[in-house]
Design a protein around this motif. Sequence first.
Motif, PDB file in Angstrom:
ATOM      1  N   UNK A  70       0.836  -1.206   0.000  1.00 60.06           N
ATOM      2  CA  UNK A  70       0.000   0.000   0.000  1.00 60.06           C
ATOM      3  C   UNK A  70       0.866   1.249   0.000  1.00 60.06           C
ATOM      4  N   UNK A  71       1.973   1.193   0.725  1.00 61.32           N
ATOM      5  CA  UNK A  71       2.940   2.273   0.667  1.00 61.32           C
ATOM      6  C   UNK A  71       2.671   3.485   1.527  1.00 61.32           C
ATOM      7  N   UNK A  72       1.443   3.800   1.791  1.00 61.08           N
ATOM      8  CA  UNK A  72       1.119   4.973   2.590  1.00 61.08           C
ATOM      9  C   UNK A  72       0.441   4.526   3.877  1.00 61.08           C
ATOM     10  N   UNK A  73       0.811   5.106   4.996  1.00 58.54           N
ATOM     11  CA  UNK A  73       0.183   4.715   6.262  1.00 58.54           C
ATOM     12  C   UNK A  73      -1.336   4.863   6.248  1.00 58.54           C
ATOM     13  N   UNK A  74      -1.844   5.826   5.499  1.00 59.56           N
ATOM     14  CA  UNK A  74      -3.283   6.045   5.441  1.00 59.56           C
ATOM     15  C   UNK A  74      -4.012   4.857   4.811  1.00 59.56           C
ATOM     16  N   UNK A  75      -3.321   4.120   3.945  1.00 58.42           N
ATOM     17  CA  UNK A  75      -3.944   3.000   3.245  1.00 58.42           C
ATOM     18  C   UNK A  75      -3.965   1.719   4.069  1.00 58.42           C
ATOM     19  N   UNK A  76      -3.239   1.684   5.175  1.00 56.32           N
ATOM     20  CA  UNK A  76      -3.167   0.465   5.985  1.00 56.32           C
ATOM     21  C   UNK A  76      -4.552   0.093   6.506  1.00 56.32           C
ATOM     22  N   UNK A  77      -5.342   1.076   6.935  1.00 54.04           N
ATOM     23  CA  UNK A  77      -6.688   0.774   7.416  1.00 54.04           C
ATOM     24  C   UNK A  77      -7.548   0.182   6.309  1.00 54.04           C
ATOM     25  N   UNK A  78      -7.398   0.672   5.113  1.00 56.72           N
ATOM     26  CA  UNK A  78      -8.161   0.120   3.994  1.00 56.72           C
ATOM     27  C   UNK A  78      -7.752  -1.326   3.731  1.00 56.72           C
ATOM     28  N   UNK A  79      -6.475  -1.627   3.861  1.00 55.51           N
ATOM     29  CA  UNK A  79      -5.977  -2.984   3.656  1.00 55.51           C
ATOM     30  C   UNK A  79      -6.504  -3.918   4.749  1.00 55.51           C
ATOM     31  N   UNK A  80      -6.633  -3.420   5.984  1.00 58.23           N
ATOM     32  CA  UNK A  80      -7.097  -4.252   7.088  1.00 58.23           C
ATOM     33  C   UNK A  80      -8.516  -4.754   6.870  1.00 58.23           C
ATOM     34  N   UNK A  81      -9.285  -4.049   6.093  1.00 58.51           N
ATOM     35  CA  UNK A  81     -10.665  -4.468   5.816  1.00 58.51           C
ATOM     36  C   UNK A  81     -10.680  -5.808   5.093  1.00 58.51           C
ATOM     37  N   UNK A  82      -9.599  -6.139   4.390  1.00 56.92           N
ATOM     38  CA  UNK A  82      -9.538  -7.405   3.663  1.00 56.92           C
ATOM     39  C   UNK A  82      -9.542  -8.607   4.603  1.00 56.92           C
ATOM     40  N   UNK A  83      -9.234  -8.419   5.870  1.00 51.90           N
ATOM     41  CA  UNK A  83      -9.197  -9.520   6.830  1.00 51.90           C
ATOM     42  C   UNK A  83     -10.616  -9.985   7.179  1.00 51.90           C
ATOM     43  N   UNK A  84     -11.580  -9.097   7.186  1.00 52.52           N
ATOM     44  CA  UNK A  84     -12.941  -9.450   7.589  1.00 52.52           C
ATOM     45  C   UNK A  84     -13.527 -10.593   6.767  1.00 52.52           C
ATOM     46  N   UNK A  85     -13.435 -10.571   5.440  1.00 49.64           N
ATOM     47  CA  UNK A  85     -14.018 -11.695   4.696  1.00 49.64           C
ATOM     48  C   UNK A  85     -13.395 -13.043   5.047  1.00 49.64           C
ATOM     49  N   UNK A  86     -12.118 -13.051   5.385  1.00 47.22           N
ATOM     50  CA  UNK A  86     -11.467 -14.312   5.750  1.00 47.22           C
ATOM     51  C   UNK A  86     -12.143 -14.908   6.982  1.00 47.22           C
ATOM     52  N   UNK A  87     -12.445 -14.079   7.963  1.00 45.93           N
ATOM     53  CA  UNK A  87     -13.105 -14.557   9.174  1.00 45.93           C
ATOM     54  C   UNK A  87     -14.547 -14.976   8.939  1.00 45.93           C
ATOM     55  N   UNK A  88     -15.278 -14.178   8.187  1.00 48.29           N
ATOM     56  CA  UNK A  88     -16.683 -14.490   7.954  1.00 48.29           C
ATOM     57  C   UNK A  88     -16.867 -15.645   6.985  1.00 48.29           C
ATOM     58  N   UNK A  89     -15.900 -15.866   6.117  1.00 52.13           N
ATOM     59  CA  UNK A  89     -15.979 -16.985   5.178  1.00 52.13           C
ATOM     60  C   UNK A  89     -15.208 -18.186   5.719  1.00 52.13           C
TER      61      UNK A  89
END
Length: 160
Positions: A70-89
Motif C-alpha cells: 500500500x505504501x502509505x500509512x493512510x492505506x493500511x486501514x483500507x488494507x485491514x478491511x480485507x481480513x474481515x471476509x477471511x473470518x466471515x468466510x
Amino acid sequence: MPMADGAVLVGRAAADMLQSAAGLLVMVGVGYAMGWSARGGFAAFAGALGLLLLLRFAMLWIGIYLALVAGKPELVQAVQILVWPVGFLSNAFASPDSMPGWLGTAVEWNPMSATATAVRELFGNPGGEPGGVTAAVLWPLALLAVFFPLAVRRFHRLGR
C-alpha cells in the motif's frame, strides 16, 4: 540496508505477537470465568493456543506485506478491511453444511476454518473433527512461506 532497519520490521512483528498472545490469554480467562472449559488436557490446550498464535503469525506477515505494498500509512486501514471476509468466510461462525455448495467448499478451504476445526478438536468442544490439526499447521506454514519472503523483499526495496 542497515541491519537496524530489518530489526524494526521484526521488532514490530514481535510486539504484535506479544499483544496477540496477551489478548488470547485474556479471552481464555474470560471464557473460564463464564463457565467454558477445555476438555482435552493441558497438552491439547497448549497446542490449541499454539495453533491460534501460528495462524495469527501468518496473518501478521500477510498484513505487513499488504501494508508495504500500500505504501502509505493512510492505506493500511483500507488494507485491514480485507481480513474481515477471511473470518466471515470460515467455519468459525457457521457450519459449511448449512451453506450453498460452492460457498461451503470455499469455507472448507479457508485456513481459518482449518484452525477453528483443530482448536475445537483440541479443546474437546463440539464441532471438532479428528485429524484437523495437520491442515491447521500446514496452512499457516504455507502462508508464511509465501508472505514472509515477500514482505522482507518489499521492505528491502523500500530502503533503497
